[in-house]
Design a protein around this motif. Structure first.
Motif, PDB file in Angstrom:
ATOM      1  N   THR A 197       0.836  -1.202   0.000  1.00  0.00           N
ATOM      2  CA  THR A 197       0.000   0.000   0.000  1.00  0.00           C
ATOM      3  C   THR A 197       0.871   1.252   0.000  1.00  0.00           C
ATOM      4  OG1 THR A 197      -1.725  -1.182   1.220  1.00  0.00           O
ATOM      5  CG2 THR A 197      -1.854   1.219   1.204  1.00  0.00           C
ATOM      6  N   ARG A 198       1.931   1.226   0.764  1.00  0.00           N
ATOM      7  CA  ARG A 198       2.869   2.364   0.792  1.00  0.00           C
ATOM      8  C   ARG A 198       3.494   2.559  -0.597  1.00  0.00           C
ATOM      9  NH1 ARG A 198       4.143   7.100   2.481  1.00  0.00           N
ATOM     10  NH2 ARG A 198       3.576   6.467   4.603  1.00  0.00           N
ATOM     11  N   GLU A 199       3.859   1.470  -1.259  1.00  0.00           N
ATOM     12  CA  GLU A 199       4.442   1.567  -2.597  1.00  0.00           C
ATOM     13  C   GLU A 199       3.449   2.178  -3.587  1.00  0.00           C
ATOM     14  OE1 GLU A 199       5.697  -2.353  -3.575  1.00  0.00           O
ATOM     15  OE2 GLU A 199       7.369  -2.369  -2.139  1.00  0.00           O
ATOM     16  N   ALA A 200       2.183   1.786  -3.477  1.00  0.00           N
ATOM     17  CA  ALA A 200       1.143   2.339  -4.355  1.00  0.00           C
ATOM     18  C   ALA A 200       0.973   3.835  -4.105  1.00  0.00           C
ATOM     19  CB  ALA A 200      -0.180   1.614  -4.119  1.00  0.00           C
ATOM     20  N   TYR A 201       1.027   4.221  -2.837  1.00  0.00           N
ATOM     21  CA  TYR A 201       0.919   5.642  -2.491  1.00  0.00           C
ATOM     22  C   TYR A 201       2.113   6.425  -3.047  1.00  0.00           C
ATOM     23  CZ  TYR A 201       1.015   9.925   0.277  1.00  0.00           C
ATOM     24  OH  TYR A 201       1.087  11.254   0.665  1.00  0.00           O
ATOM     25  N   ASN A 202       3.305   5.872  -2.914  1.00  0.00           N
ATOM     26  CA  ASN A 202       4.515   6.566  -3.367  1.00  0.00           C
ATOM     27  C   ASN A 202       4.543   6.775  -4.873  1.00  0.00           C
ATOM     28  OD1 ASN A 202       5.450   6.765  -0.757  1.00  0.00           O
ATOM     29  ND2 ASN A 202       6.769   4.977  -0.884  1.00  0.00           N
ATOM     30  N   LYS A 203       3.800   5.950  -5.618  1.00  0.00           N
ATOM     31  CA  LYS A 203       3.760   6.095  -7.071  1.00  0.00           C
ATOM     32  C   LYS A 203       2.874   7.259  -7.514  1.00  0.00           C
ATOM     33  CE  LYS A 203       4.701   1.248  -8.167  1.00  0.00           C
ATOM     34  NZ  LYS A 203       4.153  -0.015  -8.750  1.00  0.00           N
ATOM     35  N   LEU A 204       2.055   7.773  -6.613  1.00  0.00           N
ATOM     36  CA  LEU A 204       1.215   8.920  -6.940  1.00  0.00           C
ATOM     37  C   LEU A 204       2.082  10.163  -7.111  1.00  0.00           C
ATOM     38  CD1 LEU A 204      -1.740   8.455  -4.407  1.00  0.00           C
ATOM     39  CD2 LEU A 204      -1.744   7.884  -6.836  1.00  0.00           C
ATOM     40  N   SER A 205       1.591  11.105  -7.897  1.00  0.00           N
ATOM     41  CA  SER A 205       2.322  12.363  -8.070  1.00  0.00           C
ATOM     42  C   SER A 205       2.186  13.207  -6.811  1.00  0.00           C
ATOM     43  CB  SER A 205       1.764  13.129  -9.272  1.00  0.00           C
ATOM     44  OG  SER A 205       0.441  13.574  -9.000  1.00  0.00           O
ATOM     45  N   GLU A 206       3.032  14.205  -6.683  1.00  0.00           N
ATOM     46  CA  GLU A 206       2.968  15.091  -5.511  1.00  0.00           C
ATOM     47  C   GLU A 206       1.657  15.863  -5.483  1.00  0.00           C
ATOM     48  OE1 GLU A 206       5.132  15.057  -3.024  1.00  0.00           O
ATOM     49  OE2 GLU A 206       6.018  13.400  -4.159  1.00  0.00           O
ATOM     50  N   ASP A 207       1.031  15.990  -6.645  1.00  0.00           N
ATOM     51  CA  ASP A 207      -0.252  16.677  -6.734  1.00  0.00           C
ATOM     52  C   ASP A 207      -1.387  15.773  -6.254  1.00  0.00           C
ATOM     53  OD1 ASP A 207      -2.070  18.753  -7.596  1.00  0.00           O
ATOM     54  OD2 ASP A 207      -2.592  17.459  -9.262  1.00  0.00           O
ATOM     55  N   GLU A 208      -1.209  14.447  -6.448  1.00  0.00           N
ATOM     56  CA  GLU A 208      -2.264  13.493  -6.094  1.00  0.00           C
ATOM     57  C   GLU A 208      -2.228  13.085  -4.629  1.00  0.00           C
ATOM     58  OE1 GLU A 208      -2.848  10.874 -10.103  1.00  0.00           O
ATOM     59  OE2 GLU A 208      -0.885  10.760  -9.120  1.00  0.00           O
ATOM     60  N   LYS A 209      -1.045  13.013  -4.049  1.00  0.00           N
ATOM     61  CA  LYS A 209      -0.898  12.512  -2.677  1.00  0.00           C
ATOM     62  C   LYS A 209      -1.776  13.238  -1.651  1.00  0.00           C
ATOM     63  CE  LYS A 209       3.739  10.599  -3.297  1.00  0.00           C
ATOM     64  NZ  LYS A 209       5.172  10.720  -2.992  1.00  0.00           N
ATOM     65  N   PRO A 210      -1.858  14.567  -1.683  1.00  0.00           N
ATOM     66  CA  PRO A 210      -2.700  15.247  -0.679  1.00  0.00           C
ATOM     67  C   PRO A 210      -4.176  14.908  -0.796  1.00  0.00           C
ATOM     68  CG  PRO A 210      -1.153  16.780  -1.708  1.00  0.00           C
ATOM     69  CD  PRO A 210      -1.116  15.525  -2.518  1.00  0.00           C
ATOM     70  N   ALA A 211      -4.582  14.306  -1.925  1.00  0.00           N
ATOM     71  CA  ALA A 211      -5.999  13.976  -2.121  1.00  0.00           C
ATOM     72  C   ALA A 211      -6.404  12.676  -1.439  1.00  0.00           C
ATOM     73  CB  ALA A 211      -6.302  13.889  -3.619  1.00  0.00           C
ATOM     74  N   ILE A 212      -5.434  11.928  -0.913  1.00  0.00           N
ATOM     75  CA  ILE A 212      -5.748  10.667  -0.217  1.00  0.00           C
ATOM     76  C   ILE A 212      -6.323  10.997   1.159  1.00  0.00           C
ATOM     77  CG2 ILE A 212      -4.838   8.483   0.644  1.00  0.00           C
ATOM     78  CD1 ILE A 212      -4.774   8.728  -2.378  1.00  0.00           C
ATOM     79  N   ASN A 213      -7.614  10.827   1.300  1.00  0.00           N
ATOM     80  CA  ASN A 213      -8.302  11.250   2.528  1.00  0.00           C
ATOM     81  C   ASN A 213      -7.947  10.412   3.753  1.00  0.00           C
ATOM     82  OD1 ASN A 213      -9.798  13.360   1.290  1.00  0.00           O
ATOM     83  ND2 ASN A 213     -11.187  11.852   0.416  1.00  0.00           N
ATOM     84  N   ASN A 214      -7.586   9.134   3.552  1.00  0.00           N
ATOM     85  CA  ASN A 214      -7.297   8.266   4.699  1.00  0.00           C
ATOM     86  C   ASN A 214      -5.809   7.953   4.836  1.00  0.00           C
ATOM     87  OD1 ASN A 214      -7.233   6.770   2.371  1.00  0.00           O
ATOM     88  ND2 ASN A 214      -8.492   5.075   3.127  1.00  0.00           N
ATOM     89  N   TYR A 215      -4.976   8.866   4.348  1.00  0.00           N
ATOM     90  CA  TYR A 215      -3.525   8.647   4.399  1.00  0.00           C
ATOM     91  C   TYR A 215      -3.031   8.505   5.835  1.00  0.00           C
ATOM     92  CZ  TYR A 215       1.473   9.597   4.155  1.00  0.00           C
ATOM     93  OH  TYR A 215       2.835   9.516   4.307  1.00  0.00           O
ATOM     94  N   GLN A 216      -3.604   9.249   6.770  1.00  0.00           N
ATOM     95  CA  GLN A 216      -3.157   9.199   8.162  1.00  0.00           C
ATOM     96  C   GLN A 216      -3.321   7.799   8.737  1.00  0.00           C
ATOM     97  OE1 GLN A 216      -1.496  11.610   9.595  1.00  0.00           O
ATOM     98  NE2 GLN A 216      -1.195  10.371  11.412  1.00  0.00           N
ATOM     99  N   THR A 217      -4.323   7.067   8.268  1.00  0.00           N
ATOM    100  CA  THR A 217      -4.520   5.690   8.720  1.00  0.00           C
ATOM    101  C   THR A 217      -3.325   4.829   8.333  1.00  0.00           C
ATOM    102  OG1 THR A 217      -6.925   5.881   8.498  1.00  0.00           O
ATOM    103  CG2 THR A 217      -6.010   3.653   8.518  1.00  0.00           C
ATOM    104  N   LEU A 218      -2.821   5.021   7.118  1.00  0.00           N
ATOM    105  CA  LEU A 218      -1.643   4.276   6.662  1.00  0.00           C
ATOM    106  C   LEU A 218      -0.439   4.598   7.539  1.00  0.00           C
ATOM    107  CD1 LEU A 218      -0.155   2.465   4.669  1.00  0.00           C
ATOM    108  CD2 LEU A 218       0.137   4.452   3.181  1.00  0.00           C
ATOM    109  N   VAL A 219      -0.265   5.859   7.863  1.00  0.00           N
ATOM    110  CA  VAL A 219       0.857   6.281   8.715  1.00  0.00           C
ATOM    111  C   VAL A 219       0.776   5.599  10.079  1.00  0.00           C
ATOM    112  CG1 VAL A 219       1.924   8.249   9.892  1.00  0.00           C
ATOM    113  CG2 VAL A 219       1.124   8.489   7.538  1.00  0.00           C
ATOM    114  N   GLU A 220      -0.420   5.567  10.666  1.00  0.00           N
ATOM    115  CA  GLU A 220      -0.604   4.965  11.989  1.00  0.00           C
ATOM    116  C   GLU A 220      -0.368   3.450  11.937  1.00  0.00           C
ATOM    117  OE1 GLU A 220      -4.473   6.126  13.239  1.00  0.00           O
ATOM    118  OE2 GLU A 220      -3.966   8.256  13.394  1.00  0.00           O
ATOM    119  N   LEU A 221      -0.798   2.827  10.847  1.00  0.00           N
ATOM    120  CA  LEU A 221      -0.574   1.387  10.691  1.00  0.00           C
ATOM    121  C   LEU A 221       0.914   1.073  10.575  1.00  0.00           C
ATOM    122  CD1 LEU A 221      -3.469   0.477   8.233  1.00  0.00           C
ATOM    123  CD2 LEU A 221      -3.168  -0.441  10.518  1.00  0.00           C
TER     124      LEU A 221
END
Length: 325
Positions: A197-221
């Motif tokens: 999941t982290r790898e999939a997130y990292n493939k997003l552009s810098e413009d797309e990353k802030p649009a991930i609404n549940n990103y904080q959940t990934l960080v906590e996991l």
């Protein structure tokens, strides 16, 4: 009113007064025609006047109201030409038509202008989402006959298609995160899924990353997983230390069985990944094999001891005990 007055005047005449038949017939026909006109007025004119009254005032007109105006104009056009002059608020409808035409022209210019500001489809980013949305809404609100006037509609459609691809990528990552276990239920066995999941997130552009609404959940996991992996390493190290403290093969005794069994139990509780970290596991296996040999020898020794104990006492030894010895 004149017809009504003529009827009243006629009815008030004495019966002895003769009125030309032609004049009376004219009055009757006028009354009949008037009755028809009044009926038509109630059935046709009044609904049109009501529809016009229900339309917004000219200064409050919006592009969304044009459909109602066109529908009202259609009702007016269906009236008999003799009835149209009786629509007392027709002037309001005319003003609304003029204002509507102005709004449509302005809306066409606005929509085309918005589309013009968009980059090429291949360069569309999430930053263009609001402009694309506004342009689409403006286009959809246009009357059907005005939509054909949008010369650069294909540019908008290409931008929408590219934006949809971007949003699909974002949705995919959000779904991956949503599919992960709750932080309180995460286990070391979830490591690969979290990493993917982290790898999939990292493939997003810098413009797309802030649009991930549940990103904080990934960080906590990831934080919780790090804690679990640290504990996993510590557990494997403890098993490794336990094995190291066991006696060497040459010093092994059957009395060491409980310590060897405990080491084996601790090792079996490890995950496959943890077991790989126990580099001295072969020592445990050799000790276990040697212990089996020792226990076998111990049984043989016990048998010998039992045999010796069954022999007679030295003081009671007789020649007849020769075969037993």
């Amino acid at each position: 009113v004149a017809i009504q007055e003529a009827r009243i005047a006629y009815d008030s005449l004495p019966s002895a007064i003769d009125i030309p038949i032609a004049a009376y017939d004219k009055l009757v026909k006028l009354e009949e025609e008037l009755s028809l006109l009044i009926g038509s007025f109630k059935e046709s004119v009044l609904p049109v006047e009501t529809a016009i009254n229900n339309l917004p005032e000219v200064d409050l007109l919006t592009i969304e109201d044009i459909g109602l105006i066109n529908a009202t104009v259609a009702k007016y056009d269906l009236l008999n030409f003799n009835l149209k002059p009786y629509v007392t608020n027709y002037e309001k409808l005319q003003k609304l038509q003029k204002k509507a035409s102005q709004l449509v022209f302005e809306s066409i210019e606005k929509v085309e202008g918005l589309i013009t500001t968009l980059p090429q489809a291949s360069k569309i980013t999430l930053k263009d989402q609001e402009v694309i949305k506004t342009a689409r809404e403006g286009y959809d609100n246009l009357p059907a006959n005005a939509k054909v006037a949008i010369a650069n509609l294909t540019t908008l459609e290409a931008a929408e298609k590219q934006l949809e691809k971007l949003l699909e990528g974002i949705l995919k990552v959000e779904n991956l995160i949503s599919a992960l276990p709750q932080v309180s239920k995460v286990a070391v066995t979830d490591e690969n899924r979290i990493k993917a999941t982290r790898e999939a997130y990292n493939k997003l552009s810098e413009d797309e990353k802030p649009a991930i609404n549940n990103y904080q959940t990934l960080v906590e996991l990831e934080k919780k997983l790090t804690e679990l992996l640290k504990g996993k390493d510590e557990t494997a190290e403890k098993v490794k230390t336990t094995i190291a403290k066991l006696p060497e093969l040459s010093e092994l005794k059957t009395t060491n069985k409980s310590a060897i069994t405990a080491a084996r139990t601790a090792y079996n509780k490890l995950t496959d990944e943890q077991k790989k970290a126990v580099s001295n596991f072969d020592k445990l296996e050799k000790l276990e094999a040697k212990l089996v040999e020792l226990e076998s020898e111990q049984k043989k020794a016990q048998t010998v001891i039992t045999q010796i104990k069954a022999l007679p006492r030295v003081t009671a030894l007789a020649i007849k005990d020769k075969d037993k010895i």
